[in-house]
Design an enzyme around this catalytic site. Structure first.
Site, short mmCIF file in Angstrom:
data_model
loop_
_atom_site.label_atom_id
_atom_site.label_comp_id
_atom_site.label_asym_id
_atom_site.label_seq_id
_atom_site.Cartn_x
_atom_site.Cartn_y
_atom_site.Cartn_z
N PRO A 72 0.93 -1.20 -0.30
CA PRO A 72 -0.55 -0.20 0.05
C PRO A 72 0.79 1.31 -0.03
CG PRO A 72 -0.70 -1.31 1.42
CD PRO A 72 0.41 -2.30 0.89
N ASN A 73 0.20 2.02 -0.35
CA ASN A 73 1.27 3.27 -1.05
C ASN A 73 2.14 3.49 -1.74
OD1 ASN A 73 -1.51 5.08 0.73
ND2 ASN A 73 -0.76 3.87 2.34
N ARG B 283 5.29 11.07 -2.45
CA ARG B 283 4.61 9.93 -0.77
C ARG B 283 5.88 10.92 -0.50
NH1 ARG B 283 3.97 5.20 1.95
NH2 ARG B 283 2.81 5.67 3.99
N TYR C 93 10.50 9.02 2.20
CA TYR C 93 10.10 7.82 1.38
C TYR C 93 11.86 8.17 0.88
CZ TYR C 93 6.57 6.68 4.35
OH TYR C 93 5.98 5.44 5.42
N ASN D 238 8.40 -4.52 -0.39
CA ASN D 238 7.61 -4.69 0.67
C ASN D 238 6.17 -4.04 1.31
OD1 ASN D 238 7.34 -1.64 2.27
ND2 ASN D 238 8.99 -0.11 1.05
N ALA E 46 2.74 -0.19 4.81
CA ALA E 46 1.82 -1.08 6.35
C ALA E 46 1.34 -2.20 6.92
CB ALA E 46 0.69 0.31 6.41
N GLU F 108 12.53 -9.32 2.80
CA GLU F 108 12.00 -7.52 2.79
C GLU F 108 13.02 -6.69 3.30
OE1 GLU F 108 9.47 -6.62 7.13
OE2 GLU F 108 9.66 -7.96 7.03
N HIS G 13 12.07 -1.74 3.29
CA HIS G 13 11.63 -0.82 3.95
C HIS G 13 12.45 0.76 4.08
CE1 HIS G 13 8.26 -2.83 5.85
NE2 HIS G 13 9.03 -3.79 5.99
N ARG H 227 10.58 5.75 13.81
CA ARG H 227 9.37 6.39 14.14
C ARG H 227 8.49 6.01 15.10
NH1 ARG H 227 7.58 5.59 7.60
NH2 ARG H 227 6.02 6.92 8.64
#
Length: 144
Positions: free
Chosen positions: A10-11, A18, A23, A73, A76, A97, A99, A106
């Protein structure tokens, strides 16, 4: 020719615009190109799937068991993507994985990934370059 699965949740389809302070400014197309460049010498191509829906990502994992490995990735979905986790548990190849941001620097809700324990490795906080590192790791993990 062998294929590598590049899966983005997502996103991540709006990368580049974004929250660039978090990012970065690379787009998903930039990342796809970088991963393709990284694995080209091995003769691998990249099958890229991005979707904001967990079900579509689950289907993509289940539809690509013949790939050499995957870079994932989950966005969320790392927090509560249980069906994605189950699909990755059944995925027969190594996967990494990734990110873009350092999730542990964060908000506290980002500090745990339900899928990370299944991954061959995790790359966080290195921006788009993390995808290149994940590709290098898969080149190392997948025998020629």
């Amino acid at each position: 020719m062998s294929r590598l699965l590049l899966l983005n949740g997502p996103n991540l389809g709006i990368l580049g615009r974004r929250e660039p302070e978090i990012y970065g400014t690379d787009t998903l197309a930039d990342i796809e190109k970088a991963v393709a460049e990284e694995v080209a010498d091995r003769g691998w191509t990249v099958s890229s799937v991005q979707d904001d829906s967990e079900g579509t990502l689950v289907r993509a994992v289940n539809d690509h068991p013949d790939t050499v490995g995957a870079i994932v990735n989950p966005g969320a979905l790392m927090i509560a993507g249980w069906s994605l986790r189950d699909a990755l548990a059944a995925y027969p190849r190594p996967w990494i994985e990734v990110h873009l941001s350092n999730v542990w620097a964060r908000e506290s809700f980002r500090h745990e990934s339900v899928i990370a324990p299944l991954a061959g490795g995790v790359v966080v906080g290195l921006g788009a370059y993390g995808y290149r590192l994940a590709a290098k790791a898969l080149l190392h993990l997948v025998p020629e």
